[in-house]
Design a protein around this motif. Sequence first.
Motif, PDB file in Angstrom:
ATOM      1  N   VAL A 248      -7.965  -0.210  -3.121  1.00 45.33           N
ATOM      2  CA  VAL A 248      -8.058  -1.412  -3.942  1.00 45.33           C
ATOM      3  C   VAL A 248      -7.207  -2.513  -3.322  1.00 45.33           C
ATOM      4  N   ALA A 249      -7.708  -3.731  -3.441  1.00 44.30           N
ATOM      5  CA  ALA A 249      -6.942  -4.910  -3.038  1.00 44.30           C
ATOM      6  C   ALA A 249      -6.847  -5.818  -4.257  1.00 44.30           C
ATOM      7  N   VAL A 250      -5.653  -6.327  -4.494  1.00 45.78           N
ATOM      8  CA  VAL A 250      -5.401  -7.251  -5.594  1.00 45.78           C
ATOM      9  C   VAL A 250      -5.047  -8.598  -4.974  1.00 45.78           C
ATOM     10  N   ASP A 251      -5.853  -9.599  -5.291  1.00 47.76           N
ATOM     11  CA  ASP A 251      -5.694 -10.924  -4.682  1.00 47.76           C
ATOM     12  C   ASP A 251      -5.563 -10.813  -3.164  1.00 47.76           C
ATOM     13  N   GLN A 252      -6.442 -10.002  -2.578  1.00 49.57           N
ATOM     14  CA  GLN A 252      -6.614  -9.835  -1.134  1.00 49.57           C
ATOM     15  C   GLN A 252      -5.443  -9.143  -0.444  1.00 49.57           C
ATOM     16  N   GLU A 253      -4.653  -8.385  -1.207  1.00 56.23           N
ATOM     17  CA  GLU A 253      -3.586  -7.583  -0.621  1.00 56.23           C
ATOM     18  C   GLU A 253      -3.775  -6.139  -1.033  1.00 56.23           C
ATOM     19  N   LEU A 254      -3.740  -5.232  -0.055  1.00 55.73           N
ATOM     20  CA  LEU A 254      -3.874  -3.811  -0.347  1.00 55.73           C
ATOM     21  C   LEU A 254      -2.861  -3.417  -1.406  1.00 55.73           C
ATOM     22  N   SER A 255      -3.319  -2.678  -2.395  1.00 54.02           N
ATOM     23  CA  SER A 255      -2.470  -2.383  -3.538  1.00 54.02           C
ATOM     24  C   SER A 255      -2.688  -0.956  -4.008  1.00 54.02           C
ATOM     25  N   SER A 256      -2.085  -0.629  -5.155  1.00 51.74           N
ATOM     26  CA  SER A 256      -2.245   0.697  -5.733  1.00 51.74           C
ATOM     27  C   SER A 256      -2.912   0.571  -7.101  1.00 51.74           C
ATOM     28  N   PHE A 257      -3.339   1.706  -7.628  1.00 49.37           N
ATOM     29  CA  PHE A 257      -4.026   1.692  -8.912  1.00 49.37           C
ATOM     30  C   PHE A 257      -3.080   1.468 -10.090  1.00 49.37           C
ATOM     31  N   ASP A 258      -1.778   1.518  -9.850  1.00 48.06           N
ATOM     32  CA  ASP A 258      -0.840   1.208 -10.928  1.00 48.06           C
ATOM     33  C   ASP A 258      -0.336  -0.236 -10.846  1.00 48.06           C
ATOM     34  N   ALA A 259      -0.943  -1.038  -9.975  1.00 52.95           N
ATOM     35  CA  ALA A 259      -0.556  -2.447  -9.836  1.00 52.95           C
ATOM     36  C   ALA A 259      -0.887  -3.217 -11.118  1.00 52.95           C
ATOM     37  N   PRO A 260       0.010  -4.105 -11.549  1.00 50.46           N
ATOM     38  CA  PRO A 260      -0.253  -4.911 -12.748  1.00 50.46           C
ATOM     39  C   PRO A 260      -1.331  -5.956 -12.498  1.00 50.46           C
ATOM     40  N   LEU A 261      -2.045  -6.310 -13.557  1.00 54.14           N
ATOM     41  CA  LEU A 261      -3.124  -7.302 -13.447  1.00 54.14           C
ATOM     42  C   LEU A 261      -2.757  -8.672 -13.990  1.00 54.14           C
ATOM     43  N   ALA A 262      -1.579  -8.841 -14.532  1.00 55.57           N
ATOM     44  CA  ALA A 262      -1.180 -10.128 -15.095  1.00 55.57           C
ATOM     45  C   ALA A 262      -1.270 -11.217 -14.023  1.00 55.57           C
ATOM     46  N   GLY A 263      -2.047 -12.243 -14.301  1.00 62.29           N
ATOM     47  CA  GLY A 263      -2.188 -13.370 -13.392  1.00 62.29           C
ATOM     48  C   GLY A 263      -3.094 -13.137 -12.199  1.00 62.29           C
ATOM     49  N   VAL A 264      -3.694 -11.973 -12.096  1.00 63.80           N
ATOM     50  CA  VAL A 264      -4.548 -11.638 -10.948  1.00 63.80           C
ATOM     51  C   VAL A 264      -5.887 -12.367 -11.060  1.00 63.80           C
ATOM     52  N   GLN A 265      -6.353 -12.897  -9.931  1.00 62.18           N
ATOM     53  CA  GLN A 265      -7.632 -13.594  -9.877  1.00 62.18           C
ATOM     54  C   GLN A 265      -8.763 -12.716  -9.359  1.00 62.18           C
ATOM     55  N   GLU A 266      -8.418 -11.725  -8.494  1.00 61.90           N
ATOM     56  CA  GLU A 266      -9.455 -10.937  -7.828  1.00 61.90           C
ATOM     57  C   GLU A 266      -8.989  -9.505  -7.585  1.00 61.90           C
ATOM     58  N   VAL A 267      -9.881  -8.559  -7.867  1.00 62.23           N
ATOM     59  CA  VAL A 267      -9.654  -7.155  -7.556  1.00 62.23           C
ATOM     60  C   VAL A 267     -10.855  -6.680  -6.754  1.00 62.23           C
ATOM     61  N   ALA A 268     -10.607  -6.010  -5.641  1.00 65.15           N
ATOM     62  CA  ALA A 268     -11.689  -5.512  -4.796  1.00 65.15           C
ATOM     63  C   ALA A 268     -11.549  -4.010  -4.614  1.00 65.15           C
ATOM     64  N   PHE A 269     -12.677  -3.308  -4.716  1.00 68.04           N
ATOM     65  CA  PHE A 269     -12.711  -1.859  -4.527  1.00 68.04           C
ATOM     66  C   PHE A 269     -13.550  -1.547  -3.294  1.00 68.04           C
ATOM     67  N   PHE A 270     -13.052  -0.620  -2.467  1.00 66.91           N
ATOM     68  CA  PHE A 270     -13.744  -0.274  -1.225  1.00 66.91           C
ATOM     69  C   PHE A 270     -13.290   1.103  -0.761  1.00 66.91           C
ATOM     70  N   PRO A 271     -14.091   1.750   0.112  1.00 65.38           N
ATOM     71  CA  PRO A 271     -13.688   3.038   0.665  1.00 65.38           C
ATOM     72  C   PRO A 271     -12.597   2.825   1.714  1.00 65.38           C
ATOM     73  N   PRO A 272     -11.871   3.899   2.069  1.00 59.11           N
ATOM     74  CA  PRO A 272     -10.852   3.768   3.116  1.00 59.11           C
ATOM     75  C   PRO A 272     -11.462   3.226   4.403  1.00 59.11           C
ATOM     76  N   MET A 273     -10.699   2.438   5.101  1.00 59.78           N
ATOM     77  CA  MET A 273     -11.166   1.852   6.355  1.00 59.78           C
ATOM     78  C   MET A 273     -10.683   2.708   7.522  1.00 59.78           C
ATOM     79  N   THR A 274     -11.476   2.729   8.566  1.00 52.09           N
ATOM     80  CA  THR A 274     -11.060   3.413   9.772  1.00 52.09           C
ATOM     81  C   THR A 274     -11.033   2.418  10.913  1.00 52.09           C
ATOM     82  N   GLY A 275     -10.194   2.661  11.862  1.00 52.65           N
ATOM     83  CA  GLY A 275     -10.091   1.765  13.012  1.00 52.65           C
ATOM     84  C   GLY A 275     -10.735   2.377  14.227  1.00 52.65           C
ATOM     85  N   GLY A 276     -10.897   1.570  15.222  1.00 50.99           N
ATOM     86  CA  GLY A 276     -11.527   2.100  16.410  1.00 50.99           C
ATOM     87  C   GLY A 276     -11.112   1.346  17.628  1.00 50.99           C
TER      88      GLY A 276
END
Length: 81
Positions: A53-81
């Motif tokens: 999860v990303a909260v306002d475009q910053e990787l976050s945790s599921f216990d992150a507070p939502l007060a004042g948040v504009q955007e929440v994004a859900f996605f699978p883990p990313m891999t690099g290459g």
Amino acid sequence: MNVLYFAWVRERIGIPRERVETQAETVGELVEELSAREERYAAAFADMSALRVAVDQELSSFDAPLAGVQEVAFFPPMTGG
């Protein structure tokens, strides 16, 4: 707030984004609210260990507070290459 869904999360839910009015205080509570909506949400959030999860475009945790948040994004883990 805007809620964004990426990759297979988007495929399971069927939309890339939506505007959500919520009383949830944390990301985890938001997931509980969304999961209770319909089966497609429950399927997308069934395995929380497979989600990030990303909260306002910053990787976050599921216990992150939502007060004042504009955007929440859900996605699978990313891999690099």
